[in-house]
Design an enzyme around this catalytic site. Structure first.
Site, short mmCIF file in Angstrom:
data_model
loop_
_atom_site.label_atom_id
_atom_site.label_comp_id
_atom_site.label_asym_id
_atom_site.label_seq_id
_atom_site.Cartn_x
_atom_site.Cartn_y
_atom_site.Cartn_z
N THR A 8 -40.44 59.19 21.29
CA THR A 8 -40.14 58.72 19.93
C THR A 8 -41.20 59.23 18.97
O THR A 8 -42.32 59.53 19.36
CB THR A 8 -40.10 57.17 19.85
OG1 THR A 8 -39.69 56.79 18.54
CG2 THR A 8 -41.45 56.54 20.12
N LYS A 13 -42.49 51.51 17.10
CA LYS A 13 -42.08 51.42 18.51
C LYS A 13 -43.27 51.68 19.41
O LYS A 13 -43.43 51.03 20.44
CB LYS A 13 -40.99 52.45 18.81
CG LYS A 13 -39.62 52.05 18.39
CD LYS A 13 -38.60 53.02 18.96
CE LYS A 13 -37.25 52.81 18.35
NZ LYS A 13 -36.30 53.86 18.72
N ASP A 75 -32.52 53.98 23.54
CA ASP A 75 -31.43 54.15 22.59
C ASP A 75 -30.91 52.76 22.26
O ASP A 75 -30.78 51.92 23.16
CB ASP A 75 -30.31 55.01 23.18
CG ASP A 75 -29.34 55.45 22.10
OD1 ASP A 75 -29.80 55.93 21.05
OD2 ASP A 75 -28.12 55.31 22.28
N SER A 76 -30.68 52.51 21.00
CA SER A 76 -30.25 51.16 20.64
C SER A 76 -29.25 51.19 19.50
O SER A 76 -29.04 52.24 18.88
CB SER A 76 -31.48 50.31 20.25
OG SER A 76 -32.10 50.88 19.12
N PHE A 158 -35.45 45.97 9.77
CA PHE A 158 -34.92 47.24 9.25
C PHE A 158 -33.43 47.30 9.59
O PHE A 158 -32.88 46.40 10.24
CB PHE A 158 -35.67 48.42 9.88
CG PHE A 158 -35.41 48.58 11.36
CD1 PHE A 158 -36.03 47.76 12.28
CD2 PHE A 158 -34.49 49.52 11.83
CE1 PHE A 158 -35.76 47.89 13.64
CE2 PHE A 158 -34.22 49.65 13.19
CZ PHE A 158 -34.86 48.82 14.10
N TYR A 160 -29.81 47.07 10.41
CA TYR A 160 -28.77 46.04 10.31
C TYR A 160 -29.33 44.61 10.40
O TYR A 160 -28.57 43.66 10.43
CB TYR A 160 -27.72 46.26 11.41
CG TYR A 160 -27.03 47.62 11.31
CD1 TYR A 160 -26.10 47.87 10.30
CD2 TYR A 160 -27.31 48.65 12.20
CE1 TYR A 160 -25.47 49.10 10.19
CE2 TYR A 160 -26.70 49.89 12.11
CZ TYR A 160 -25.78 50.10 11.10
OH TYR A 160 -25.16 51.32 10.99
N ASP A 161 -30.65 44.47 10.46
CA ASP A 161 -31.24 43.12 10.58
C ASP A 161 -30.74 42.13 9.53
O ASP A 161 -30.47 40.97 9.87
CB ASP A 161 -32.77 43.20 10.54
CG ASP A 161 -33.36 43.59 11.89
OD1 ASP A 161 -32.79 43.20 12.92
OD2 ASP A 161 -34.39 44.27 11.90
N LYS A 181 -39.50 38.30 16.38
CA LYS A 181 -38.37 39.17 16.75
C LYS A 181 -38.62 39.82 18.12
O LYS A 181 -37.72 39.86 18.96
CB LYS A 181 -38.14 40.23 15.67
CG LYS A 181 -36.88 41.03 15.93
CD LYS A 181 -36.56 42.04 14.86
CE LYS A 181 -35.55 43.04 15.40
NZ LYS A 181 -35.44 44.24 14.58
N HIS A 186 -33.46 42.66 21.63
CA HIS A 186 -32.97 43.60 22.64
C HIS A 186 -34.08 44.55 23.09
O HIS A 186 -34.27 44.79 24.26
CB HIS A 186 -31.78 44.37 22.04
CG HIS A 186 -32.06 44.99 20.69
ND1 HIS A 186 -32.68 44.30 19.67
CD2 HIS A 186 -31.83 46.23 20.19
CE1 HIS A 186 -32.79 45.09 18.61
NE2 HIS A 186 -32.29 46.27 18.91
#
Ligand code: IMP
Length: 208
Positions: A8, A13, A75-76, A158, A160-161, A181, A186
């Protein structure tokens, strides 16, 4: 010491992964820190497949002095049940990479017009794959369940939160602090699951 390279360029992250993997007998590096570049086409149909494609692609691109390194890739995305799982693996590309999330979120809310609250179920999914030096791949997948709200809520996070509502907490994931969070997300859950996988790998002497 074994090197773990996380595929990444995202520094947030990297901070999270360093924290969660800090107990492993390994040095954690970003691709940039490892001096590795690879342009990989994420054309899988699932989050698991895409994380595997990325991890294996980067491992293949490693220079000889990093032949013993482990490559991790994630991947998310967001799956909305009433939209047959959309945006899914296209979460980042939905309506175009450069479209703002204000617009993407407004469009998703519009597409759910008339959908009752019990049918607004959705989940964030995160798959993480580890490409190991022996050529094997381990993959974990975790989710957080929620519902798509009727309006944006919250200033943190960030993507779609702001529209991802947690009924049990009466808040969106954009209303949580990063620490709150990470505990339930996830990605936090998938990173901890991968930490367990890798701890087993090191215990078995896999990276000797
Ligand atoms: P990536 O695979 O981590 O690059 O994430 C793909 C896309 O999924 C992001 O660009 C976001 O649109 C969405 N996404 C993944 N995780 C989250 C999250 O925790 N909050 C909001 N959006 C997310």
């Amino acid at each position: 010491m074994t090197k773990i390279i996380f595929a990444t360029g995202n520094m947030d992250k990297m901070r999270e992964i360093r924290e969660i993997l800090s107990g492993l007998p390994a040095e954690i590096l970003s691709m940039k820190e490892a001096g590795v570049a690879a342009d990989i086409c994420e054309d899988g149909m699932t989050f698991e497949e895409n994380s595997r494609i990325k991890a294996c692609g980067v491992r293949e691109a490693l220079p000889e002095d990093l032949a013993d390194a482990i490559v991790l890739a994630d991947d998310s995305g967001l799956e909305i049940d009433a939209l047959n799982g959309e945006p899914g693996v296209y979460s980042a590309r939905y309506m175009g990479e450069n479209t703002s999330y204000r617009i993407k979120n407004a469009e998703l809310i519009r597409r759910l017009e008339g959908v009752p609250v019990e049918k607004r179920t959705a989940r964030f999914v995160c798959a993480i794959s580890a490409a190991l030096p022996d050529g094997s791949v381990r993959t974990v997948r975790e989710t957080i369940e929620g519902k798509i709200g009727y309006a944006e809520m919250g200033e943190n996070g960030f993507g779609y939160d702001p529209i991802f509502y947690l009924p049990d907490m009466s808040r969106s994931t954009a209303s949580l602090s990063p620490e709150e969070k990470n505990k339930i997300s996830h990605r936090g859950k998938a990173l901890r699951a991968m930490e367990k996988e890798l701890a087993g790998f090191f215990r078995d002497g896999g990276a000797a």
